[in-house]
Write a protein that holds these residues in place. Structure first.
Motif, PDB file in Angstrom:
ATOM      1  N   MET A   1       0.850  -1.180   0.000  1.00 20.81           N
ATOM      2  CA  MET A   1       0.000   0.000   0.000  1.00 20.81           C
ATOM      3  C   MET A   1       0.892   1.238   0.000  1.00 20.81           C
ATOM      4  N   LYS A   2       0.565   2.182  -0.838  1.00 21.59           N
ATOM      5  CA  LYS A   2       1.335   3.421  -0.941  1.00 21.59           C
ATOM      6  C   LYS A   2       0.982   4.384   0.191  1.00 21.59           C
ATOM      7  N   ALA A   3       2.015   4.987   0.765  1.00 19.98           N
ATOM      8  CA  ALA A   3       1.830   5.937   1.871  1.00 19.98           C
ATOM      9  C   ALA A   3       1.878   7.364   1.327  1.00 19.98           C
ATOM     10  N   ILE A   4       0.885   8.161   1.716  1.00 19.17           N
ATOM     11  CA  ILE A   4       0.785   9.549   1.275  1.00 19.17           C
ATOM     12  C   ILE A   4       0.734  10.454   2.500  1.00 19.17           C
ATOM     13  N   LEU A   5       1.528  11.513   2.471  1.00 20.70           N
ATOM     14  CA  LEU A   5       1.523  12.506   3.545  1.00 20.70           C
ATOM     15  C   LEU A   5       0.870  13.778   3.035  1.00 20.70           C
ATOM     16  N   ILE A   6      -0.111  14.272   3.783  1.00 18.56           N
ATOM     17  CA  ILE A   6      -0.810  15.504   3.434  1.00 18.56           C
ATOM     18  C   ILE A   6      -0.269  16.622   4.323  1.00 18.56           C
ATOM     19  N   VAL A   7       0.256  17.664   3.690  1.00 14.09           N
ATOM     20  CA  VAL A   7       0.774  18.826   4.420  1.00 14.09           C
ATOM     21  C   VAL A   7      -0.105  20.006   4.003  1.00 14.09           C
ATOM     22  N   GLU A   8      -1.156  20.221   4.772  1.00 13.80           N
ATOM     23  CA  GLU A   8      -2.193  21.213   4.454  1.00 13.80           C
ATOM     24  C   GLU A   8      -2.676  21.848   5.750  1.00 13.80           C
ATOM     25  N   ASP A   9      -2.721  23.189   5.800  1.00 14.04           N
ATOM     26  CA  ASP A   9      -3.146  23.857   7.026  1.00 14.04           C
ATOM     27  C   ASP A   9      -4.659  24.028   7.132  1.00 14.04           C
ATOM     28  N   ASP A  10      -5.382  23.904   6.040  1.00 13.15           N
ATOM     29  CA  ASP A  10      -6.843  23.984   6.080  1.00 13.15           C
ATOM     30  C   ASP A  10      -7.381  22.646   6.609  1.00 13.15           C
ATOM     31  N   GLU A  11      -7.877  22.677   7.844  1.00 12.82           N
ATOM     32  CA  GLU A  11      -8.281  21.445   8.531  1.00 12.82           C
ATOM     33  C   GLU A  11      -9.357  20.667   7.780  1.00 12.82           C
ATOM     34  N   LYS A  12     -10.345  21.346   7.267  1.00 12.39           N
ATOM     35  CA  LYS A  12     -11.431  20.665   6.542  1.00 12.39           C
ATOM     36  C   LYS A  12     -10.905  19.976   5.290  1.00 12.39           C
ATOM     37  N   LEU A  13     -10.123  20.666   4.507  1.00 13.98           N
ATOM     38  CA  LEU A  13      -9.550  20.087   3.293  1.00 13.98           C
ATOM     39  C   LEU A  13      -8.631  18.919   3.629  1.00 13.98           C
ATOM     40  N   ARG A  14      -7.786  19.103   4.638  1.00 16.74           N
ATOM     41  CA  ARG A  14      -6.864  18.047   5.070  1.00 16.74           C
ATOM     42  C   ARG A  14      -7.622  16.786   5.475  1.00 16.74           C
ATOM     43  N   ASN A  15      -8.674  16.943   6.272  1.00 17.79           N
ATOM     44  CA  ASN A  15      -9.449  15.792   6.721  1.00 17.79           C
ATOM     45  C   ASN A  15     -10.162  15.103   5.567  1.00 17.79           C
ATOM     46  N   GLU A  16     -10.739  15.876   4.656  1.00 20.98           N
ATOM     47  CA  GLU A  16     -11.429  15.300   3.493  1.00 20.98           C
ATOM     48  C   GLU A  16     -10.463  14.510   2.612  1.00 20.98           C
ATOM     49  N   LEU A  17      -9.293  15.066   2.363  1.00 18.82           N
ATOM     50  CA  LEU A  17      -8.285  14.367   1.567  1.00 18.82           C
ATOM     51  C   LEU A  17      -7.856  13.066   2.239  1.00 18.82           C
ATOM     52  N   GLU A  18      -7.623  13.120   3.528  1.00 17.51           N
ATOM     53  CA  GLU A  18      -7.178  11.934   4.260  1.00 17.51           C
ATOM     54  C   GLU A  18      -8.250  10.840   4.219  1.00 17.51           C
ATOM     55  N   ILE A  19      -9.499  11.187   4.448  1.00 17.81           N
ATOM     56  CA  ILE A  19     -10.591  10.216   4.400  1.00 17.81           C
ATOM     57  C   ILE A  19     -10.715   9.621   3.003  1.00 17.81           C
ATOM     58  N   PHE A  20     -10.718  10.482   1.985  1.00 16.94           N
ATOM     59  CA  PHE A  20     -10.851  10.017   0.607  1.00 16.94           C
ATOM     60  C   PHE A  20      -9.733   9.046   0.223  1.00 16.94           C
ATOM     61  N   LEU A  21      -8.502   9.417   0.533  1.00 22.23           N
ATOM     62  CA  LEU A  21      -7.367   8.566   0.166  1.00 22.23           C
ATOM     63  C   LEU A  21      -7.383   7.244   0.925  1.00 22.23           C
ATOM     64  N   ASN A  22      -7.710   7.281   2.211  1.00 19.97           N
ATOM     65  CA  ASN A  22      -7.774   6.044   2.995  1.00 19.97           C
ATOM     66  C   ASN A  22      -8.868   5.115   2.484  1.00 19.97           C
ATOM     67  N   LYS A  23      -9.989   5.667   2.051  1.00 19.11           N
ATOM     68  CA  LYS A  23     -11.085   4.852   1.520  1.00 19.11           C
ATOM     69  C   LYS A  23     -10.754   4.249   0.162  1.00 19.11           C
ATOM     70  N   ASN A  24      -9.777   4.818  -0.527  1.00 22.11           N
ATOM     71  CA  ASN A  24      -9.427   4.363  -1.865  1.00 22.11           C
ATOM     72  C   ASN A  24      -8.108   3.601  -1.931  1.00 22.11           C
ATOM     73  N   GLY A  25      -7.744   2.979  -0.828  1.00 21.64           N
ATOM     74  CA  GLY A  25      -6.619   2.057  -0.840  1.00 21.64           C
ATOM     75  C   GLY A  25      -5.247   2.629  -0.549  1.00 21.64           C
ATOM     76  N   TYR A  26      -5.186   3.848  -0.084  1.00 20.28           N
ATOM     77  CA  TYR A  26      -3.902   4.439   0.270  1.00 20.28           C
ATOM     78  C   TYR A  26      -3.774   4.537   1.783  1.00 20.28           C
ATOM     79  N   GLU A  27      -2.548   4.646   2.227  1.00 22.14           N
ATOM     80  CA  GLU A  27      -2.274   4.834   3.653  1.00 22.14           C
ATOM     81  C   GLU A  27      -1.951   6.312   3.850  1.00 22.14           C
TER      82      GLU A  27
END
Length: 69
Positions: A1-27
């Motif tokens: 599984m590929k690991a992705i790090l999100i470096v984003e200060d907008d909390e809502k955007l950061r959380n949405e990206l993290e949820i989306f990526l985790n649901k689609n097979g990424y860590e």
């Protein structure tokens, strides 16, 4: 599984990206503290970094140059 790090200060955007990526097979994980951003990024082993250019206290382009060294 590929690991992705999100470096984003907008909390809502950061959380949405993290949820989306985790649901689609990424860590996906994210930084929530930007005081030691470069050190924190370098301490993690990830395959991809989603990096915001406008972060508090530090410029994303500067971060990119430093982690590429």
């Amino acid at each position: 599984m590929k690991a992705i790090l999100i470096v984003e200060d907008d909390e809502k955007l950061r959380n949405e990206l993290e949820i989306f990526l985790n649901k689609n097979g990424y860590e996906a994980s994210s930084l929530k503290n930007f005081e030691n951003t470069i050190k924190d990024i370098l301490s993690l082993k990830v395959d991809l970094i989603l990096l915001d250019i406008n972060l508090p206290n530090i410029d994303g382009e500067y971060i990119l140059k430093e982690i590429r060294k």
